[in-house]
Design an enzyme around this catalytic site. Sequence first.
Site, short mmCIF file in Angstrom:
data_model
loop_
_atom_site.label_atom_id
_atom_site.label_comp_id
_atom_site.label_asym_id
_atom_site.label_seq_id
_atom_site.Cartn_x
_atom_site.Cartn_y
_atom_site.Cartn_z
N HIS A 224 -3.36 4.35 4.84
CA HIS A 224 -4.41 4.14 5.85
C HIS A 224 -3.98 3.10 6.86
O HIS A 224 -3.37 2.09 6.53
CB HIS A 224 -5.70 3.66 5.17
CG HIS A 224 -6.79 3.32 6.14
ND1 HIS A 224 -7.31 2.04 6.29
CD2 HIS A 224 -7.45 4.09 7.05
CE1 HIS A 224 -8.25 2.05 7.21
NE2 HIS A 224 -8.36 3.27 7.69
N SER A 225 -4.27 3.37 8.14
CA SER A 225 -4.07 2.43 9.23
C SER A 225 -2.62 1.94 9.25
O SER A 225 -1.69 2.74 9.22
CB SER A 225 -5.08 1.29 9.11
OG SER A 225 -5.16 0.55 10.30
N ASN A 226 -2.41 0.62 9.27
CA ASN A 226 -1.04 0.13 9.34
C ASN A 226 -0.25 0.39 8.07
O ASN A 226 0.96 0.19 8.03
CB ASN A 226 -1.01 -1.37 9.67
CG ASN A 226 0.32 -1.78 10.28
OD1 ASN A 226 0.79 -1.18 11.24
ND2 ASN A 226 0.95 -2.80 9.71
N ALA A 228 0.53 3.13 7.25
CA ALA A 228 1.42 4.21 7.64
C ALA A 228 2.78 3.69 8.11
O ALA A 228 3.75 4.46 8.17
CB ALA A 228 0.77 5.07 8.72
N GLY A 251 -2.05 3.30 11.83
CA GLY A 251 -2.18 2.17 12.76
C GLY A 251 -0.90 1.81 13.46
O GLY A 251 -0.90 0.93 14.32
#
Length: 399
Positions: A224-226, A228, A251
């Site tokens: 999720h988000s950063n 990634a 993110g």
Amino acid sequence: MKVSQSFLCAASLAGISVCFSTTASATYCVGINAVRPQCKTQESAYYRDVFFLGGQYIPSGTSFIMSDQLYVEKLTPLNGVDKPYPLVFISAGIPSGSVWLNTPDNRKGWATYFLDQGYQVYIIDITANGRSGQEDLSKYPLRIGSTVSIHEDGFTAPEIVNPFPQSQGHNQWPGNGTKGDPIFDAFFAATVPLTSNKTALELSMRAGGCYLLGLIGESYLIAHSNGASYSALMSDECPDLVRATLNLEPGNIPFQSLIGNSTTPAVGRTTARPWGLTETPLTYDPPVTNVTTDLVTVEVGVDTPALRSCFIQSNTTGGGIHTLPQIAKVPYVMFTASASPHITYDHCFISYLSQAGVTDVTWIKFGDLGLEGNGHFFFLEVNNMELVKVVEAEIEKRS
């Protein structure tokens, strides 16, 4: 609704009577109130093992400390595993990996859902975050993880500040999404510090993540988000151990950072991730020897609140287009909610990845499936069990 309750009272050491409810109700057990012993858990039964993986001894004064280890929870369904590949959950670090276990209003989380389906589940805390590592502050200086404004404007109540037109559709957060609301307060209380040393963090996550995968075998990464950023690094380092990456509103926007979704260049938008998806080197072909001169970018598209412009490689400077042969080996799946800031710029990933030769890319927009009203933390929102089935379907078709 008024609930009839019975109470058990006892005298404390100070002579004050302290009373406890011996019954529970739906309203009594919402959110953090469910910590009370009378409240029935919403979680399924599973086995839990805890590990600290990797790490290294480094000098500290006249002795040593351990640094760079990853906190890993191994969750096993009570009735056994009947799926062929494990799932590894990676958060951005705000909150830590605990965010996958249940929701701020104490509903069942995605980790439990997948356990119910027979998956082996692993949850990690990223380096120097949560329970991962004894922070060497010279290597991992800490900074605040988030602020109330960042949470409200970007995650839980973007409709109030209205920074992009799609924000007005946000209606799935369980509560009003602002400071003082008990569900928001429970969510924000889980925020933990992050390190400002992104280089050390990424290098550690590349090594530690692949070390974990080397032990557990080929797996799906749910980031999720950063988070990634770290699934990208693991795809680059050990692609044969990554079945696919499931990127929930990644993110790591190529070559830039967007916070608050302001269209004013000086506000909320900065240059970031010189390697495209990361701060640290990725495997490009032709090889990138000088990231400043080899990965020259160009802005494409008209920048509007509803559809942000993107940065991709320039095909007129820097020696041509550099591709990502390692990352291209791993299927890339991206999920975007209809009322999140990401609906305005996740198309930038498609442009960047396509240009870099990553062809096995799937972009799923929940709004196109009739699942409307979600924000950035959609896996915690009211309809999280509807959304997780979409993610599960993408895993099942690749297993």
